[in-house]
Motif scaffolding. Structure first.
Motif, PDB file in Angstrom:
ATOM      1  N   HIS A 230       0.819  -1.215   0.000  1.00  0.00           N
ATOM      2  CA  HIS A 230       0.000   0.000   0.000  1.00  0.00           C
ATOM      3  C   HIS A 230       0.852   1.264   0.000  1.00  0.00           C
ATOM      4  CE1 HIS A 230      -4.228  -1.060   0.192  1.00  0.00           C
ATOM      5  NE2 HIS A 230      -3.919  -2.076   0.976  1.00  0.00           N
ATOM      6  N   LYS A 231       0.353   2.284  -0.681  1.00  0.00           N
ATOM      7  CA  LYS A 231       0.954   3.612  -0.631  1.00  0.00           C
ATOM      8  C   LYS A 231       0.658   4.249   0.726  1.00  0.00           C
ATOM      9  CE  LYS A 231       0.457   6.390  -4.121  1.00  0.00           C
ATOM     10  NZ  LYS A 231       1.844   6.668  -4.545  1.00  0.00           N
ATOM     11  N   VAL A 232       1.516   5.170   1.126  1.00  0.00           N
ATOM     12  CA  VAL A 232       1.333   5.880   2.391  1.00  0.00           C
ATOM     13  C   VAL A 232       0.968   7.331   2.085  1.00  0.00           C
ATOM     14  CG1 VAL A 232       2.438   6.646   4.524  1.00  0.00           C
ATOM     15  CG2 VAL A 232       2.982   4.385   3.567  1.00  0.00           C
ATOM     16  N   PHE A 233      -0.108   7.799   2.704  1.00  0.00           N
ATOM     17  CA  PHE A 233      -0.525   9.182   2.542  1.00  0.00           C
ATOM     18  C   PHE A 233      -0.280   9.937   3.850  1.00  0.00           C
ATOM     19  CE2 PHE A 233      -2.840   6.721  -0.597  1.00  0.00           C
ATOM     20  CZ  PHE A 233      -2.708   7.493  -1.743  1.00  0.00           C
ATOM     21  N   HIS A 234      -0.290  11.262   3.785  1.00  0.00           N
ATOM     22  CA  HIS A 234       0.007  12.066   4.966  1.00  0.00           C
ATOM     23  C   HIS A 234      -1.091  13.109   5.168  1.00  0.00           C
ATOM     24  CE1 HIS A 234       1.301  15.129   2.107  1.00  0.00           C
ATOM     25  NE2 HIS A 234       2.080  14.213   1.540  1.00  0.00           N
ATOM     26  N   LYS A 239      -7.876  15.563  -1.920  1.00  0.00           N
ATOM     27  CA  LYS A 239      -8.648  14.620  -2.728  1.00  0.00           C
ATOM     28  C   LYS A 239      -8.003  14.328  -4.076  1.00  0.00           C
ATOM     29  CE  LYS A 239     -11.922  18.222  -4.230  1.00  0.00           C
ATOM     30  NZ  LYS A 239     -13.341  18.656  -4.139  1.00  0.00           N
ATOM     31  N   GLY A 240      -7.236  15.285  -4.578  1.00  0.00           N
ATOM     32  CA  GLY A 240      -6.497  15.010  -5.814  1.00  0.00           C
ATOM     33  C   GLY A 240      -5.404  13.982  -5.616  1.00  0.00           C
ATOM     34  N   SER A 241      -4.830  13.942  -4.399  1.00  0.00           N
ATOM     35  CA  SER A 241      -3.777  12.972  -4.104  1.00  0.00           C
ATOM     36  C   SER A 241      -4.315  11.550  -4.139  1.00  0.00           C
ATOM     37  CB  SER A 241      -3.172  13.245  -2.720  1.00  0.00           C
ATOM     38  OG  SER A 241      -2.733  14.572  -2.593  1.00  0.00           O
ATOM     39  N   PHE A 242      -5.605  11.409  -3.842  1.00  0.00           N
ATOM     40  CA  PHE A 242      -6.221  10.090  -3.784  1.00  0.00           C
ATOM     41  C   PHE A 242      -6.843   9.676  -5.119  1.00  0.00           C
ATOM     42  CE2 PHE A 242      -5.925  11.248   0.674  1.00  0.00           C
ATOM     43  CZ  PHE A 242      -5.533  10.058   1.262  1.00  0.00           C
ATOM     44  N   GLY A 447      -6.040   4.578  -9.651  1.00  0.00           N
ATOM     45  CA  GLY A 447      -6.173   6.028  -9.642  1.00  0.00           C
ATOM     46  C   GLY A 447      -5.370   6.690  -8.547  1.00  0.00           C
ATOM     47  N   GLN A 448      -5.142   5.987  -7.452  1.00  0.00           N
ATOM     48  CA  GLN A 448      -4.353   6.528  -6.346  1.00  0.00           C
ATOM     49  C   GLN A 448      -2.853   6.409  -6.594  1.00  0.00           C
ATOM     50  OE1 GLN A 448      -5.854   5.225  -2.372  1.00  0.00           O
ATOM     51  NE2 GLN A 448      -7.692   4.587  -3.492  1.00  0.00           N
ATOM     52  N   GLY A 449      -2.490   5.851  -7.752  1.00  0.00           N
ATOM     53  CA  GLY A 449      -1.080   5.801  -8.113  1.00  0.00           C
ATOM     54  C   GLY A 449      -0.403   4.463  -7.905  1.00  0.00           C
ATOM     55  N   TYR A 450      -1.161   3.430  -7.580  1.00  0.00           N
ATOM     56  CA  TYR A 450      -0.579   2.090  -7.435  1.00  0.00           C
ATOM     57  C   TYR A 450      -0.214   1.548  -8.816  1.00  0.00           C
ATOM     58  CZ  TYR A 450      -2.441   1.784  -2.619  1.00  0.00           C
ATOM     59  OH  TYR A 450      -2.722   1.987  -1.290  1.00  0.00           O
ATOM     60  N   CYS A 451       0.871   0.783  -8.882  1.00  0.00           N
ATOM     61  CA  CYS A 451       1.182   0.096 -10.131  1.00  0.00           C
ATOM     62  C   CYS A 451       0.144  -1.002 -10.361  1.00  0.00           C
ATOM     63  CB  CYS A 451       2.587  -0.491 -10.092  1.00  0.00           C
ATOM     64  SG  CYS A 451       2.811  -1.860  -8.909  1.00  0.00           S
ATOM     65  N   ALA A 452       0.069  -1.484 -11.591  1.00  0.00           N
ATOM     66  CA  ALA A 452      -0.954  -2.471 -11.940  1.00  0.00           C
ATOM     67  C   ALA A 452      -0.861  -3.717 -11.067  1.00  0.00           C
ATOM     68  CB  ALA A 452      -0.849  -2.840 -13.416  1.00  0.00           C
TER      69      ALA A 452
END
Length: 497
Positions: A230-234, A239-242, A447-452
């Motif tokens: 999982h990606k880590v958010f701060h 909402k654009g980051s997600f 959409g949140q930037g995870y690789c496939a």
């Protein structure tokens, strides 16, 4: 992730692990027996009288050790042994010597000599070493156990079931199979469902062992694997980051598929979700999902061109409820050819790939999520699940895409040739709309930037875990929207912020 080894490699694994740990083979057997007994007491604590049926190999040695440990914990086991005493393995004989005087055991020459008095049967006749159909007294004993009407718990594998291939002949029809460290390949095949029963995987301390010396490209996805993907958010994330996620689909009478996918994306963490539907879907979607934005195409009945500008979005999902008409095919080609970001294809988008094979050339870097029938429309009829898995790997490698072959143990085939078998989920998820939920979840993560790869692995595991959590109270009454509402709980369960 835990590698899944072939049955022929298990013996080598045991030898390497024994050497690394500096323990005896009997000590490793004791670990396996202890892990089995811990599981058994948790699930069969009311079954005081237990019948243990053993062979004379190491699986039988496991059975004898299990009988001893159960006796020490207050159970009343009786033991039957099938085979000739001189033929027993060293560890089998050692466990036979250590069997307490309070445990009665009997050598069986014929199944008629076996009177099953226990509330539950523990099957420890054959393990991963069997490579031919059972015969003689073994076959008759297995048939007798299957006809007993008693719950049967198999040790590592149901006796008679080969570890890697399809069954030929007779095998135990287990209620539960408790297998060690990783599931054996045959336990993952739908053709073996009546033999394997409910499969539990218990650790015998090999979690930190280096499996790199084994060539298997098959892996087992578990909850412990997910947090690191999982990606880590701060706290400054917005909402654009997600992610800005677009879901394209729907047609007259099939707006539910898009509604489920859109809400699943929101519950998975998307910052902004837009759905593109025919104009007949505007009112129901705005009413059902006030959190999503709706883009309507010109058609009243199905999705058609023109589409919204792609540059606003970080990922697109396409297919649920879309139909397979000419307009839908034009939409799919426009998306595949005109959007450079992450895409997940499901349902009718996959059916359109089958109808228009030239579109497969656009699949590099994409995720497709076929169920078994949709997959065979793509690649042709498969005789069994082993062939289906093999073709899924070939397809993923050839087209450079991620293939999520949905099923009881969904198989994620990656472009580098690896295949990952999912451990989460329940048969209560076999309900309309469940696949649309998965599409929304994977699309949200893309959409949140995870690789496939990571989006598919996380999406599939969370989807299955949501099914498990929702089914705790719903059981057969669970519907796809229950899955959606359980998604946030999966993040809590896995400790993901």
């Amino acid at each position: 992730m835990q590698k899944i080894l072939s049955g022929s490699d298990v013996k080598l694994l045991d030898s390497l692990f024994i050497a690394q740990e500096g323990i005896s083979s009997w000590a490793l057997m004791e670990r396996a027996a202890t892990a089995f007994v811990d599981w058994f007491i948790l699930h069969y604590k009311e079954s005081n009288h237990v019948t243990v049926v053993c062979g004379t190999g190491n699986n039988g040695g496991d059975g004898l050790a299990i009988a001893r440990l159960l006796f020490q914990r207050g159970f009343l086991p009786e033991v039957f042994i099938v085979g000739q005493e001189p033929n027993g393995t060293t560890d089998f004989k050692l466990n036979l010597e250590r069997l307490p005087d309070g445990i009665a055991f009997k050598w069986l020459k014929d199944q008629a000599e076996m009177v099953i008095g226990g509330d539950v049967v523990i099957d420890a006749v054959f393990g991963v070493g069997i490579n031919r159909p059972v015969a003689g007294v073994y076959a008759s004993v297995i048939c007798r156990l299957n006809e007993s009407g008693k719950p049967i718990v198999s040790v590592d594998l149901p006796s008679g079931l080969p570890s890697d291939e399809l069954i030929i002949g007779e095998a135990i029809r287990a209620t539960h199979t408790v297998t060690f460290q990783f599931p054996k390949r045959s336990l993952l095949l739908p053709e073996h469902a009546e033999y394997s029963g409910v499969v539990a995987v218990v650790s015998i301390g090999m979690d930190a062992f280096d499996f790199s010396c084994f060539e298997s490209e098959l892996y087992y996805l578990q909850g412990c694997d997910i947090p690191s993907l999982h990606k880590v958010f701060h706290r400054f994330s917005h909402k654009g980051s997600f992610g800005r996620f677009l879901l394209i689909g729907g047609s007259m009478g099939k707006m539910g598929a898009v509604a489920l996918g859109g809400k699943a994306a929101l519950r998975t963490g998307s910052g902004l979700v837009t759905v593109c539907v025919p104009s007949c879907g505007i009112l129901p979607l705005q009413s059902l999902l006030p959190e999503v934005m709706v883009e309507a195409c010109n058609s009243d009945l199905e999705v058609s061109l023109p589409l919204p500008a792609f540059d606003r979005y970080s990922a697109i999902a396409i297919g649920p409820g879309m139909g397979i008409g000419l307009g839908a095919a034009q939409v799919l080609e426009a998306v595949l050819g005109g959007f450079s970001g992450a895409i997940v294809l499901d349902a009718d988008a996959i059916n359109l790939l089958a109808l228009h094979p030239r579109l497969k050339t656009y699949l590099r870097g994409k995720v497709i999520t076929p169920h078994l029938v949709e997959f065979e429309r793509l690649v042709g009829t498969c005789e069994h699940h082993l062939e289906r898995m093999s073709r899924a790997r070939e397809f993923a490698v050839q087209y450079g895409c991620v293939v999520v072959l949905k099923g009881a143990n969904s198989v994620i085939s990656l472009p580098d040739g690896r295949q990952v078998v999912n451990s989460s989920g329940t048969h209560y998820m076999a309900t309309a709309g469940s696949g649309d939920v998965l599409t929304g979840m994977i699309g949200s993560l893309l959409g949140q930037g995870y690789c496939a790869d990571h989006a598919a692995l996380c999406g599939v595991f969370h989807h299955g875990l949501a099914g498990e959590l929702a089914s705790e109270s719903k059981r057969r009454g669970m519907i796809a929207s229950d899955l959606v509402e359980a998604i946030p709980s999966t993040f809590l369960r896995l400790g993901i912020a």
